[in-house]
Design an enzyme around this catalytic site. Structure first.
Site, PDB file in Angstrom:
ATOM      1  N   ASP A   1       0.860  -1.178   0.000  1.00 26.49           N
ATOM      2  CA  ASP A   1       0.000   0.000   0.000  1.00 26.49           C
ATOM      3  C   ASP A   1       0.901   1.235   0.000  1.00 26.49           C
ATOM      4  O   ASP A   1       1.810   1.357   0.830  1.00 26.49           O
ATOM      5  CB  ASP A   1      -0.905   0.011   1.234  1.00 26.49           C
ATOM      6  CG  ASP A   1      -1.957   1.099   1.166  1.00 26.49           C
ATOM      7  OD1 ASP A   1      -3.045   0.825   0.641  1.00 26.49           O
ATOM      8  OD2 ASP A   1      -1.671   2.220   1.629  1.00 26.49           O
TER       9      ASP A   1
ATOM     10  N   ASN B   1      -3.051  12.904  -3.512  1.00 27.57           N
ATOM     11  CA  ASN B   1      -4.197  13.292  -4.341  1.00 27.57           C
ATOM     12  C   ASN B   1      -4.760  14.639  -3.916  1.00 27.57           C
ATOM     13  O   ASN B   1      -5.080  15.495  -4.748  1.00 27.57           O
ATOM     14  CB  ASN B   1      -5.282  12.229  -4.259  1.00 27.57           C
ATOM     15  CG  ASN B   1      -5.121  11.132  -5.300  1.00 27.57           C
ATOM     16  OD1 ASN B   1      -4.546  11.350  -6.352  1.00 27.57           O
ATOM     17  ND2 ASN B   1      -5.620   9.943  -4.995  1.00 27.57           N
TER      18      ASN B   1
ATOM     19  N   HIS C   1      -5.415  14.693  -8.708  1.00 27.19           N
ATOM     20  CA  HIS C   1      -5.547  13.293  -9.118  1.00 27.19           C
ATOM     21  C   HIS C   1      -4.656  12.940 -10.300  1.00 27.19           C
ATOM     22  O   HIS C   1      -4.237  11.782 -10.446  1.00 27.19           O
ATOM     23  CB  HIS C   1      -7.003  12.990  -9.457  1.00 27.19           C
ATOM     24  CG  HIS C   1      -7.891  12.937  -8.248  1.00 27.19           C
ATOM     25  ND1 HIS C   1      -7.957  11.845  -7.419  1.00 27.19           N
ATOM     26  CD2 HIS C   1      -8.728  13.865  -7.713  1.00 27.19           C
ATOM     27  CE1 HIS C   1      -8.807  12.072  -6.435  1.00 27.19           C
ATOM     28  NE2 HIS C   1      -9.303  13.301  -6.589  1.00 27.19           N
TER      29      HIS C   1
ATOM     30  N   ASP D   1      -2.293   9.813 -10.308  1.00 27.09           N
ATOM     31  CA  ASP D   1      -2.219   8.786 -11.359  1.00 27.09           C
ATOM     32  C   ASP D   1      -0.784   8.578 -11.812  1.00 27.09           C
ATOM     33  O   ASP D   1      -0.350   7.445 -12.075  1.00 27.09           O
ATOM     34  CB  ASP D   1      -3.085   9.186 -12.550  1.00 27.09           C
ATOM     35  CG  ASP D   1      -4.577   9.101 -12.240  1.00 27.09           C
ATOM     36  OD1 ASP D   1      -4.923   8.489 -11.205  1.00 27.09           O
ATOM     37  OD2 ASP D   1      -5.382   9.636 -13.027  1.00 27.09           O
TER      38      ASP D   1
ATOM     39  N   GLU E   1      -4.666   2.305  -4.349  1.00 28.94           N
ATOM     40  CA  GLU E   1      -3.204   2.358  -4.229  1.00 28.94           C
ATOM     41  C   GLU E   1      -2.653   1.071  -3.620  1.00 28.94           C
ATOM     42  O   GLU E   1      -1.518   1.045  -3.120  1.00 28.94           O
ATOM     43  CB  GLU E   1      -2.788   3.562  -3.382  1.00 28.94           C
ATOM     44  CG  GLU E   1      -3.142   3.485  -1.907  1.00 28.94           C
ATOM     45  CD  GLU E   1      -4.548   4.006  -1.588  1.00 28.94           C
ATOM     46  OE1 GLU E   1      -4.788   4.362  -0.421  1.00 28.94           O
ATOM     47  OE2 GLU E   1      -5.386   4.062  -2.507  1.00 28.94           O
TER      48      GLU E   1
END
Length: 378
Positions: free
Chosen positions: A244, A252, A257, A261, A287
């Site tokens: 994770d 974010n 975002h 990404d 994630e």
């Protein structure tokens, strides 16, 4: 059975392309045999000149055998399939014209063989080649009819030959035009088949690969795990790690975002580069990532994860202003005959403990920790 296979290999070779050409040759050979039988019946009933008929039979048989030899030796001559088809068609047309000339009252029936030859070539030749072959057949048969009516008008009345030629020319022209339409349909079918194949490949990729990270997705990873369960040999070590990305929500929220990404894409490429040849990394959700390490003891799996962690800390993500990315991982060794779902559950608990211990670390599932090892490691 082996003897039959060796005989088939001797007669037909082992190359698929050659065998396909020999299949076409076999079809024409059957047609020659049928025509030879019919010519024999014509001779027996006094409808054809015996010497001329026997000459045509010998010519046809020798020609057919010669084409067999030519196909078998095509590795030397390197003739294209359409070149061989044109040559065989031209030879067959000569036979058809000869048969027309010697068949007496049955000569009109020979015209059907001329059309059959052109139709047969429709499947092997391009439309232009078929059109040229039809024109050759019209010219050849027309010349033969003109010569016959000029030299023997009693047996070959001019008006009868003229009308017969007209019917034949119309049939051959129509066949050539139909060949063009069939070629278009065949090309369209091939194009649609290719498009369908490409679409199926795209669907397969979409069904198995995560579009953002280019890793396999959760659905396909479950299929990989099912195969691994069936493959897993007794006594072989297999580990599962659940990863994770640390503080990904903050990335974010702070950078947007699009940058998030980018983090996922760069992380996926960097993490995959640190894996062994047989390791499989999948995007598990958001994630979170799942790593399958087959044939790996916990120490080997930990070494892979530590190498991955070092490379992830060193990676650079555009738009992140130099912020370091890290991840937490929970590692579990699969027990004998344990479903992977249970192994993943234990790895998930270890991941939770890694986060609770401060993140940026690798935690081994409690049941897999050796007594002398402390919990948690960077």
């Amino acid at each position: 059975m082996n003897a039959l296979r060796r005989l088939a290999a001797l007669l037909c070779g082992i190359d698929p392309g050659m065998r396909r050409m020999l299949q076409y040759w076999a079809a024409t050979w059957v047609l020659y045999v049928i025509c030879i039988v019919l010519l024999s019946l014509q001779v027996a009933h006094g409808l054809s000149d015996p010497d001329a008929a026997r000459g045509l039979m010998a010519f046809g048989a020798c020609g057919a055998l010669s084409f067999y030899g030519l196909i078998r030796a095509n590795g030397v001559f390197k003739l294209a399939p359409d070149q061989l088809a044109v040559a065989q068609a031209a030879f067959s047309l000569v036979c058809a014209i000869w048969a027309y000339a010697i068949s007496g009252p049955l000569r009109a029936a020979m015209l059907t063989m001329t059309v059959v030859i052109i139709v047969f070539c429709m499947f092997a030749l391009r439309p232009r080649q078929t059109l040229m072959l039809s024109a050759t057949a019209i010219a050849g048969m027309g010349t033969a009819m003109w010569w016959l009516q000029a030299h023997d008008p009693l047996r070959f009345p001019p008006i009868t030959e003229l009308l017969t030629f007209g019917y034949l020319a119309g049939a051959l022209v129509s066949t050539a035009l139909l060949s063009g339409e069939m070629s278009k349909l065949r090309s369209r079918t091939k194009r649609q088949k290719r498009e369908l194949s490409d679409a199926l490949e795209t669907i397969k990729v979409l069904a198995t690969v995560d579009e953002l990270t280019s890793l396999i997705n959760r659905r396909h990873m479950n299929e990989v795990l099912e195969r691994e369960e069936r493959r897993h040999a007794p006594g072989a070590d297999t580990c599962i790690a659940l990863l994770d990305i640390d503080f990904f929500k903050q990335v974010n929220d702070r950078y947007g975002h699009a940058t998030g990404d980018a983090v996922l894409r760069v992380f996926s490429a960097t993490a995959r580069a640190a894996l062994r040849a047989n390791d499989v990394l999948a995007r598990w959700g958001g994630e979170e990532f799942l790593l399958l390490l087959p044939d790996a003891a916990p120490d080997d799996a930990r070494a892979v994860l530590q190498r991955m962690a070092e490379q992830v800390r060193a990676m650079t993500v555009p738009g992140l202003d130099g912020r370091q990315i890290t991840f937490s991982a929970g590692l579990a060794k699969r027990r004998a005959d344990e479903p992977f779902a249970d192994t993943i559950s234990r790895a998930d608990k270890a991941l939770y403990q890694a986060k609770e211990a401060g993140r940026d670390r690798i935690a081994l599932a409690p049941a897999d920790i050796a007594p002398e090892r402390r919990y948690g490691s960077r």
